[in-house]
Design a protein around this motif. Structure first.
Motif, PDB file in Angstrom:
ATOM      1  N   PHE A   8       0.770  -1.300   0.010  1.00 55.82           N
ATOM      2  CA  PHE A   8      -0.106   0.095   0.060  1.00 55.82           C
ATOM      3  C   PHE A   8       0.923   1.349   0.102  1.00 55.82           C
ATOM      4  CE2 PHE A   8      -2.654   3.170   2.501  1.00 55.82           C
ATOM      5  CZ  PHE A   8      -3.419   3.438   1.600  1.00 55.82           C
ATOM      6  N   TYR A   9       1.806   1.393   0.990  1.00 54.78           N
ATOM      7  CA  TYR A   9       2.736   2.443   0.916  1.00 54.78           C
ATOM      8  C   TYR A   9       3.684   2.673  -0.521  1.00 54.78           C
ATOM      9  CZ  TYR A   9       6.618   5.283   2.500  1.00 54.78           C
ATOM     10  OH  TYR A   9       7.850   6.252   2.590  1.00 54.78           O
ATOM     11  N   LYS A  10       4.027   1.495  -1.025  1.00 57.54           N
ATOM     12  CA  LYS A  10       4.612   1.467  -2.138  1.00 57.54           C
ATOM     13  C   LYS A  10       3.677   2.006  -3.193  1.00 57.54           C
ATOM     14  CE  LYS A  10       7.213  -1.393  -5.684  1.00 57.54           C
ATOM     15  NZ  LYS A  10       7.149  -0.442  -6.594  1.00 57.54           N
ATOM     16  N   TRP A  11       2.389   1.696  -3.314  1.00 52.29           N
ATOM     17  CA  TRP A  11       1.735   2.321  -4.240  1.00 52.29           C
ATOM     18  C   TRP A  11       1.475   3.779  -4.091  1.00 52.29           C
ATOM     19  CZ3 TRP A  11      -2.828   4.948  -4.682  1.00 52.29           C
ATOM     20  CH2 TRP A  11      -3.670   4.855  -5.747  1.00 52.29           C
ATOM     21  N   ILE A  12       1.398   4.006  -2.917  1.00 53.72           N
ATOM     22  CA  ILE A  12       1.131   5.577  -2.792  1.00 53.72           C
ATOM     23  C   ILE A  12       2.047   6.555  -3.609  1.00 53.72           C
ATOM     24  CG2 ILE A  12       1.171   7.819  -0.988  1.00 53.72           C
ATOM     25  CD1 ILE A  12      -0.539   5.443   0.871  1.00 53.72           C
ATOM     26  N   LYS A  13       3.610   5.861  -2.881  1.00 49.94           N
ATOM     27  CA  LYS A  13       4.715   6.370  -3.443  1.00 49.94           C
ATOM     28  C   LYS A  13       4.769   6.327  -5.069  1.00 49.94           C
ATOM     29  CE  LYS A  13       7.031   7.843   0.323  1.00 49.94           C
ATOM     30  NZ  LYS A  13       7.610   9.215   0.537  1.00 49.94           N
ATOM     31  N   ASP A  14       4.203   5.612  -5.452  1.00 49.49           N
ATOM     32  CA  ASP A  14       4.347   5.335  -6.813  1.00 49.49           C
ATOM     33  C   ASP A  14       3.389   6.102  -7.743  1.00 49.49           C
ATOM     34  OD1 ASP A  14       6.434   3.619  -6.784  1.00 49.49           O
ATOM     35  OD2 ASP A  14       5.353   1.810  -7.066  1.00 49.49           O
ATOM     36  N   ASN A  15       2.156   6.220  -7.283  1.00 58.34           N
ATOM     37  CA  ASN A  15       1.090   6.852  -7.890  1.00 58.34           C
ATOM     38  C   ASN A  15       0.460   8.314  -7.262  1.00 58.34           C
ATOM     39  OD1 ASN A  15       0.138   4.603  -9.672  1.00 58.34           O
ATOM     40  ND2 ASN A  15       0.590   3.615  -7.900  1.00 58.34           N
ATOM     41  N   VAL A  16       0.998   8.713  -6.109  1.00 60.98           N
ATOM     42  CA  VAL A  16       0.431   9.705  -5.710  1.00 60.98           C
ATOM     43  C   VAL A  16       1.661  10.876  -5.742  1.00 60.98           C
ATOM     44  CG1 VAL A  16      -0.588  11.227  -3.610  1.00 60.98           C
ATOM     45  CG2 VAL A  16      -1.244   8.940  -4.377  1.00 60.98           C
ATOM     46  N   ASP A  17       1.463  12.145  -6.235  1.00 54.51           N
ATOM     47  CA  ASP A  17       2.621  13.106  -6.223  1.00 54.51           C
ATOM     48  C   ASP A  17       2.988  13.321  -4.969  1.00 54.51           C
ATOM     49  OD1 ASP A  17       2.845  16.317  -6.284  1.00 54.51           O
ATOM     50  OD2 ASP A  17       3.715  15.196  -7.976  1.00 54.51           O
ATOM     51  N   ALA A  18       4.463  13.355  -4.641  1.00 53.27           N
ATOM     52  CA  ALA A  18       4.767  13.731  -3.571  1.00 53.27           C
ATOM     53  C   ALA A  18       4.513  15.059  -2.911  1.00 53.27           C
ATOM     54  CB  ALA A  18       6.281  13.609  -3.658  1.00 53.27           C
ATOM     55  N   GLY A  19       4.121  16.102  -3.799  1.00 47.65           N
ATOM     56  CA  GLY A  19       3.590  17.337  -3.313  1.00 47.65           C
ATOM     57  C   GLY A  19       2.277  17.216  -2.276  1.00 47.65           C
ATOM     58  N   GLN A  20       1.477  16.172  -2.481  1.00 45.65           N
ATOM     59  CA  GLN A  20       0.292  15.989  -2.204  1.00 45.65           C
ATOM     60  C   GLN A  20       0.490  15.246  -0.859  1.00 45.65           C
ATOM     61  OE1 GLN A  20      -2.679  17.184  -3.241  1.00 45.65           O
ATOM     62  NE2 GLN A  20      -1.097  18.480  -4.692  1.00 45.65           N
ATOM     63  N   HIS A  21       1.456  14.746  -0.496  1.00 44.97           N
ATOM     64  CA  HIS A  21       1.548  13.809   0.693  1.00 44.97           C
ATOM     65  C   HIS A  21       1.146  14.662   1.966  1.00 44.97           C
ATOM     66  CE1 HIS A  21       4.193  10.642  -1.388  1.00 44.97           C
ATOM     67  NE2 HIS A  21       2.708  10.743  -1.827  1.00 44.97           N
ATOM     68  N   SER A  22       1.385  15.904   1.982  1.00 48.69           N
ATOM     69  CA  SER A  22       1.123  16.510   3.267  1.00 48.69           C
ATOM     70  C   SER A  22      -0.118  17.310   3.126  1.00 48.69           C
ATOM     71  CB  SER A  22       2.321  17.517   3.539  1.00 48.69           C
ATOM     72  OG  SER A  22       2.688  18.190   2.639  1.00 48.69           O
ATOM     73  N   SER A  23      -0.935  17.170   2.209  1.00 49.73           N
ATOM     74  CA  SER A  23      -2.159  18.020   1.847  1.00 49.73           C
ATOM     75  C   SER A  23      -3.181  17.438   2.692  1.00 49.73           C
ATOM     76  CB  SER A  23      -2.650  17.903   0.586  1.00 49.73           C
ATOM     77  OG  SER A  23      -3.049  16.653   0.112  1.00 49.73           O
ATOM     78  N   PRO A  24      -4.082  18.276   3.379  1.00 48.15           N
ATOM     79  CA  PRO A  24      -5.099  17.795   4.163  1.00 48.15           C
ATOM     80  C   PRO A  24      -5.997  16.740   3.609  1.00 48.15           C
ATOM     81  CG  PRO A  24      -4.950  20.439   4.312  1.00 48.15           C
ATOM     82  CD  PRO A  24      -3.890  19.565   3.313  1.00 48.15           C
ATOM     83  N   GLY A  25      -6.406  16.961   2.093  1.00 53.99           N
ATOM     84  CA  GLY A  25      -7.090  16.109   1.507  1.00 53.99           C
ATOM     85  C   GLY A  25      -6.747  14.638   1.627  1.00 53.99           C
ATOM     86  N   PHE A  26      -5.141  14.482   1.135  1.00 52.54           N
ATOM     87  CA  PHE A  26      -4.632  13.327   1.108  1.00 52.54           C
ATOM     88  C   PHE A  26      -4.680  12.648   2.439  1.00 52.54           C
ATOM     89  CE2 PHE A  26      -0.802  10.834   2.014  1.00 52.54           C
ATOM     90  CZ  PHE A  26      -1.193   9.935   1.093  1.00 52.54           C
ATOM     91  N   ILE A  27      -4.338  13.387   3.422  1.00 53.33           N
ATOM     92  CA  ILE A  27      -4.163  12.908   5.000  1.00 53.33           C
ATOM     93  C   ILE A  27      -5.514  12.367   5.423  1.00 53.33           C
ATOM     94  CG2 ILE A  27      -3.859  13.275   7.204  1.00 53.33           C
ATOM     95  CD1 ILE A  27      -1.266  12.912   5.575  1.00 53.33           C
ATOM     96  N   SER A  28      -6.790  13.026   5.035  1.00 53.54           N
ATOM     97  CA  SER A  28      -7.888  12.699   5.141  1.00 53.54           C
ATOM     98  C   SER A  28      -8.241  11.407   4.587  1.00 53.54           C
ATOM     99  CB  SER A  28      -9.061  13.798   4.795  1.00 53.54           C
ATOM    100  OG  SER A  28     -10.269  13.434   5.200  1.00 53.54           O
ATOM    101  N   SER A  29      -7.989  11.268   3.323  1.00 56.80           N
ATOM    102  CA  SER A  29      -8.312  10.073   2.568  1.00 56.80           C
ATOM    103  C   SER A  29      -7.554   9.193   2.829  1.00 56.80           C
ATOM    104  CB  SER A  29      -8.059  10.376   1.172  1.00 56.80           C
ATOM    105  OG  SER A  29      -8.789  11.530   0.480  1.00 56.80           O
ATOM    106  N   LEU A  30      -6.156   9.264   3.225  1.00 57.68           N
ATOM    107  CA  LEU A  30      -5.307   8.070   3.643  1.00 57.68           C
ATOM    108  C   LEU A  30      -6.166   7.686   5.002  1.00 57.68           C
ATOM    109  CD1 LEU A  30      -2.612   6.623   3.489  1.00 57.68           C
ATOM    110  CD2 LEU A  30      -1.855   8.335   5.082  1.00 57.68           C
TER     111      LEU A  30
END
Length: 135
Positions: A8-30
């Motif tokens: 799951f972590y690898k999938w996120i790293k491969d498919n979600v732009d790193a600039g989004q990793h600290s966005s509230p929307g990403f954290i909420s979804s995660l």
């Protein structure tokens, strides 16, 4: 969601732009995806407090799964209080959708605190914050 936290972590790293990793929307979804997966796999979705041995087993499975996903959450929350608060609101919204089974929010809060996924400061700020856009 992959059943392996590492995949799951690898999938996120491969498919979600790193600039989004600290966005509230990403954290909420995660947080929502992980909580939903754990409650479905453990059978705890809609369960309140432990009242018998079967329920205790369900809650232990829930805790065991959260422990497995702890590194994933920790890597994105990264000890940032505001992101931790966002995660708490996502959890609150998810449990609201289940109509707040008695004891579920407290149980999750306790596990998140005990596993040091969410720090005390985030819980205190969450408690004092009166968001009107979160159920």
């Amino acid at each position: 969601m992959e059943s392996s936290p590492q995949l799951f972590y690898k999938w996120i790293k491969d498919n979600v732009d790193a600039g989004q990793h600290s966005s509230p929307g990403f954290i909420s979804s995660l947080m929502t995806v992980i909580v939903k997966y754990i409650t479905q796999e453990s059978g705890s979705a809609g369960c309140g407090e432990a009242g018998n041995d079967k329920m205790k087993g369900v809650f232990e499975k829930e805790k065991e799964l959260l422990e497995k996903y702890r590194p994933v959450l920790g890597s994105f929350l990264n000890d940032q209080v505001q992101l931790e608060i966002t995660a708490l609101y996502a959890l609150q919204s998810f449990i609201h959708g289940l109509q707040f089974p008695k004891g579920m929010l407290l149980r999750w809060f306790r596990n998140l605190y005990d596993m040091e996924i969410i720090e005390e400061e985030a819980f205190l700020k969450w408690k004092e914050d009166l968001k009107t856009d979160v159920p």
